[in-house]
Design an enzyme around this catalytic site. Sequence first.
Site, mmCIF file in Angstrom:
data_model
loop_
_atom_site.group_PDB
_atom_site.id
_atom_site.type_symbol
_atom_site.label_atom_id
_atom_site.label_comp_id
_atom_site.label_asym_id
_atom_site.label_seq_id
_atom_site.Cartn_x
_atom_site.Cartn_y
_atom_site.Cartn_z
ATOM 1 C CG HIS A 153 -2.054 -1.034 0.986
ATOM 2 N ND1 HIS A 153 -2.951 -1.397 1.958
ATOM 3 C CD2 HIS A 153 -2.373 -1.779 -0.100
ATOM 4 C CE1 HIS A 153 -3.769 -2.319 1.474
ATOM 5 N NE2 HIS A 153 -3.434 -2.566 0.231
ATOM 6 C CB SER A 167 -2.105 -2.666 -7.155
ATOM 7 O OG SER A 167 -2.520 -3.298 -5.992
ATOM 8 C CE LYS A 177 -11.782 -8.421 -11.185
ATOM 9 N NZ LYS A 177 -10.775 -7.587 -11.867
ATOM 10 C CG ASP A 178 -10.877 -9.509 -3.220
ATOM 11 O OD1 ASP A 178 -10.141 -9.988 -4.108
ATOM 12 O OD2 ASP A 178 -10.505 -8.622 -2.432
ATOM 13 C CD GLU A 237 1.593 -34.464 0.084
ATOM 14 O OE1 GLU A 237 0.431 -34.055 0.148
ATOM 15 O OE2 GLU A 237 1.865 -35.656 -0.205
HETATM 16 C C1 HEM Z 1 0.569 -16.003 2.515
HETATM 17 C C2 HEM Z 1 0.956 -15.645 1.326
HETATM 18 C C3 HEM Z 1 0.597 -14.356 0.642
HETATM 19 C C4 HEM Z 1 -0.478 -13.539 0.855
HETATM 20 C C5 HEM Z 1 -1.614 -13.711 1.846
HETATM 21 C C6 HEM Z 1 -0.368 -12.445 -0.086
HETATM 22 C C7 HEM Z 1 -1.277 -11.413 -0.183
HETATM 23 C C8 HEM Z 1 -1.220 -10.404 -1.143
HETATM 24 C C9 HEM Z 1 -2.275 -9.444 -1.415
HETATM 25 C C10 HEM Z 1 -3.639 -9.409 -0.719
HETATM 26 C C11 HEM Z 1 -1.849 -8.647 -2.393
HETATM 27 C C12 HEM Z 1 -2.666 -7.510 -3.072
HETATM 28 C C13 HEM Z 1 -3.599 -8.120 -4.125
HETATM 29 C C14 HEM Z 1 -2.861 -8.725 -5.296
HETATM 30 O O1 HEM Z 1 -2.102 -8.013 -5.958
HETATM 31 O O2 HEM Z 1 -3.055 -9.938 -5.531
HETATM 32 C C15 HEM Z 1 -0.511 -9.039 -2.758
HETATM 33 C C16 HEM Z 1 0.295 -8.430 -3.707
HETATM 34 C C17 HEM Z 1 1.567 -8.836 -4.044
HETATM 35 N N1 HEM Z 1 2.201 -9.996 -3.634
HETATM 36 FE FE1 HEM Z 1 1.514 -11.257 -2.236
HETATM 37 N N2 HEM Z 1 0.772 -12.606 -0.838
HETATM 38 C C18 HEM Z 1 1.389 -13.768 -0.440
HETATM 39 C C19 HEM Z 1 2.536 -14.339 -0.981
HETATM 40 C C20 HEM Z 1 3.316 -13.747 -1.972
HETATM 41 C C21 HEM Z 1 4.439 -14.365 -2.622
HETATM 42 C C22 HEM Z 1 4.929 -15.795 -2.381
HETATM 43 C C23 HEM Z 1 4.941 -13.452 -3.514
HETATM 44 C C24 HEM Z 1 6.097 -13.612 -4.450
HETATM 45 C C25 HEM Z 1 7.297 -13.685 -4.104
HETATM 46 C C26 HEM Z 1 4.129 -12.261 -3.418
HETATM 47 C C27 HEM Z 1 4.337 -11.094 -4.138
HETATM 48 C C28 HEM Z 1 3.435 -10.065 -4.245
HETATM 49 C C29 HEM Z 1 3.619 -8.880 -5.062
HETATM 50 C C30 HEM Z 1 4.854 -8.540 -5.906
HETATM 51 C C31 HEM Z 1 2.457 -8.112 -4.929
HETATM 52 C C32 HEM Z 1 2.183 -6.758 -5.565
HETATM 53 C C33 HEM Z 1 1.459 -6.949 -6.867
HETATM 54 C C34 HEM Z 1 1.331 -5.633 -7.592
HETATM 55 O O3 HEM Z 1 2.360 -5.148 -8.040
HETATM 56 O O4 HEM Z 1 0.222 -5.152 -7.703
HETATM 57 N N3 HEM Z 1 3.142 -12.485 -2.491
HETATM 58 N N4 HEM Z 1 -0.165 -10.125 -1.974
#
Ligand code: HEM
Length: 347
Positions: free
Chosen positions: A182, A186, A208-209, A252
Amino acid sequence: NLAVPSSISYFWNLGSVLGACLGVQIVSGLLLIMNYINFSALSFDYSIILYQELSMGWFLHNIHMNGASCFFFFMFIHLWRGMYFGGYLNLFTWWSGVVLLLFNMVVAFMGYVLPWGQMSYWGTTVITGLLSVVPYFGDSILNYVWGGFTVGPSTLTRFMALHFLIPFIMVFTVFMHFIFLHNKGSSNPLGVPEEGGKTQFYPLFAVKDVWTFFGLLALLLFLVFIAPNALGDAENYNEANFLVTPLHIQPEWYFLFAYAILRSIPNKLGGVLALVFSVMIFFFFPLSSTKFKSCSFSLKHRVLFWCFISCFIFLTILGAMPMEAPYILCGQIFSVLYFFIIFMFLL
Ligand code: HEM
């Protein structure tokens, strides 16, 4: 009333789905642990009690087991989305994401030990045994992790403690992930600044969510009711027996790509380093010399991205194959390709 780029697709809903997966795992895990017997001689019997004596015990177990698969499935797609659309340019969001992936792997690995089946026991023996490659201290570290001279009751107790604890650290890390996200906002599929084209999160993206939550629920319920064991290993329905090694030890499905890389290097230390690096390599993405914002506008990166996905799938298939020709050679070729493609992608 968060301002969100209006062009973001359903790929930007996967983060919320991951949050829901974490919630499902924590709630089902808490309900399971209230009945769990943490003593190796009885831990396997607990699975039987769960199915035969406890009301809805089978449901809880299947939700937790298949929930882990769903969690990894969506996590991989979330990560690949970041790779494709340059999400790693948001440094701290990306790095905290990779930390979440590592945590999830540790939690899943430790959780798999708890039912004390054959694959729990032998999988733990093989993977923890890799610690012995640490120069000089290897054997001491291993004995400390095992809590003895072999995988046994103490190993189970410490793994259960960590399996319980780490998900709560993950919740904290998810909050950090949000704060970093934030701070910058995004990205979007086009990779261009969309300051003027932003819209409010509510109602469009909230709705959408909700749709994607239904998608997760449908997948999870399909797995639980129609194919509860499709992704698991039948061997784990046999009680752990340290006198009988299963013919084919495999983790797994979500660990198979890394397992294939580990097995493809004949030297133990080399294999362990390659295994660790196969995940750690994602930390290096933000250091990439390319500063393109989305693969949509780079043919080279688009081709490399899809080669990477194919390579990941082939490695996953090969990780489940016996160690014999032609799988050994194929595993070696795809392991080299895995690192080479990422290297070219970052160049
Ligand atoms: C428990 C695991 C995770 C949760 C709950 C989580 C949750 C979220 C949420 C809610 C967002 C905002 C919505 C979206 O863009 O989809 C987000 C964005 C993002 N996540 Fe995660 N995430 C997780 C794991 C990861 C992993 C493994 C990566 C990669 C290494 C990652 C990289 C990113 C990035 C780069 C964004 C920003 C996307 C953008 O540029 O808009 N996340 N994450």
